[in-house]
Design an enzyme around this catalytic site. Sequence first.
Site, PDB file in Angstrom:
ATOM      1  CE1 TYR A  74     -43.047 -10.544 -10.817  1.00  0.00           C
ATOM      2  CE2 TYR A  74     -40.853 -10.684  -9.861  1.00  0.00           C
ATOM      3  CZ  TYR A  74     -41.906 -11.275 -10.525  1.00  0.00           C
ATOM      4  OH  TYR A  74     -41.826 -12.590 -10.901  1.00  0.00           O
ATOM      5  CE1 TYR A 104     -37.769 -12.700  -7.787  1.00  0.00           C
ATOM      6  CE2 TYR A 104     -38.286 -12.683 -10.130  1.00  0.00           C
ATOM      7  CZ  TYR A 104     -38.572 -13.099  -8.847  1.00  0.00           C
ATOM      8  OH  TYR A 104     -39.668 -13.908  -8.623  1.00  0.00           O
ATOM      9  NE  ARG A 116     -37.018 -18.453  -8.320  1.00  0.00           N
ATOM     10  CZ  ARG A 116     -38.154 -18.733  -8.959  1.00  0.00           C
ATOM     11  NH1 ARG A 116     -39.213 -17.983  -8.811  1.00  0.00           N
ATOM     12  NH2 ARG A 116     -38.250 -19.797  -9.739  1.00  0.00           N
ATOM     13  CG  HIS A 130     -39.694 -16.740 -12.967  1.00  0.00           C
ATOM     14  ND1 HIS A 130     -38.592 -16.309 -12.265  1.00  0.00           N
ATOM     15  CD2 HIS A 130     -40.774 -16.250 -12.298  1.00  0.00           C
ATOM     16  CE1 HIS A 130     -38.987 -15.594 -11.229  1.00  0.00           C
ATOM     17  NE2 HIS A 130     -40.307 -15.530 -11.219  1.00  0.00           N
ATOM     18  CG  HIS A 182     -44.987 -15.787 -11.595  1.00  0.00           C
ATOM     19  ND1 HIS A 182     -44.776 -16.649 -10.543  1.00  0.00           N
ATOM     20  CD2 HIS A 182     -44.013 -14.848 -11.502  1.00  0.00           C
ATOM     21  CE1 HIS A 182     -43.732 -16.241  -9.839  1.00  0.00           C
ATOM     22  NE2 HIS A 182     -43.243 -15.150 -10.403  1.00  0.00           N
TER      23      HIS A 182
HETATM   24 FE   LIG Z   1     -41.347 -14.219  -9.878  1.00  0.00          FE
END
Ligand SMILES: [Fe+3]
Lengths: 200, 258
Positions: free
Chosen positions: B128, B167, B177, B180, B182
């Site tokens: 991110y 990640y 994770r 995905h 959000h």
């Molecule tokens: Fe996330």
Amino acid sequence: MTQPTTQSGSGLVPTVGQTVGPFFHDALPWPGDRHLVAPGDAGAVRLAGRVLDGEGAPVPDALVELWQAGADGRPATAPGSLRRDGHTFTGFGRCATDEEGWWSFTTLPPVTPRGGAVAYVSLAVFARGLLDRLLTRAYLPGTPVDGTSGDGVLDGVAADRRATLVMAADDPGYRFDVRLQGEGETVFLCWPRDPRAGGR
Amino acid sequence: MTGTSPACSQAQIDDEIASLALDSTAGEDRDPAGLRGATRLDYAPYRSTVLRHPTKALHPADPEGLEMWSPVFSHRDVAAVESDLTIHPQGEPIGERIRVTGRVLDGDGRPVRGQLVEVWQANAGGRYIHQRDQHPAPLDPHFTGMGRCLTDEAGHYSFTTIKPGPYPWRNHLNAWRPAHIHFSLFGTEFVQRIVTQMYFPGDPLLPLDPIYQGIADRGDRDRLVASYAHDLSEPEFLMGYRWDIVLTGAHRTPAEET
Ligand SMILES: [Fe+3]
């Protein structure tokens, strides 16, 4: 797999919620998100508080949304929350908490929504570590908590918990802490068609 | 990110997930606690929930009041280009270009029209742009990973983006994770407000992920996984995924005036 599945009796099965996670800050906030009216406006008030966890520690990665009726008591229907024009009241704001768990809005004083008995605003709460969003209400300071407010939601809450839904006066506005858990845990709400009500 | 005291292993997390799973052998009568259709808030395998979940049941409110209406958004709020996360003035992002599209319906199957959909995600390397993401994967200077759109008259939304990578996170040792995106959505009533995550089909991390497994019911989990849609794929350009979103049932009928 992604086709909506019919739920017997009451329509489609809703998509379930997931945590907002830790990385929403670049996407969900926007400039002016917390200023439903300009801070210098006559009549502007501050509505602020903290989000606190089960040990009373601040939650620095929460997001609070405010949904509020207009001055006439009707739900706001004007668009423009994300590109505020400086004079239209859209009724909606959003504020990420800071390192001390504080959120703060500049807005109009809450009014009694049309058809209602007392003044309140609606709040949605999201956070890392909170798997689904929570909804609550913040009532105007001084709203009776003895069961005589005339507001069905407030009066229906257990007597010893009603005060968690009432703001404190805090010049120039109001203070409302959201306690996710433990001592003074805020009352969170659900509505009839929401499976979060459990049992269905 | 997530302060866990003793780092526990994936195997321990797997055991906790299994011990909390609904009994899958009891057929349609399982779910005694009424967990179907709801994400559990108290779910210790996701460690950060421990001090952040309410301990009291949600208080049932009557369907009246401000929450029966929702904020209104329009093209004044959202520019059309905001639905294409691959547009960047300095160049193209790296990764697998995809389009994610679907419909937003209310609990009665009615399309949710002209409402705001917001998305955010990691880049192809699982990173991110958020300053607190210190995962040692490269940032992509041409990808911010955030987008917005309004649903159309039939409730459709559509985003052109890059497939996010998985990640690491610090819930437990070697926690990853699943890939995905959000999603944040509004309905016609504030009670329909939802933030959720869309996953990709066949991801081997799904069974291991305490956030995804926090959803008690298997059908509810499956419905967070998009379908690969070859009819949406475009030659030499992108891969298509389809994912529909159902909000909780509305209490007002759309014709009711404010
Ligand atoms: Fe996330």
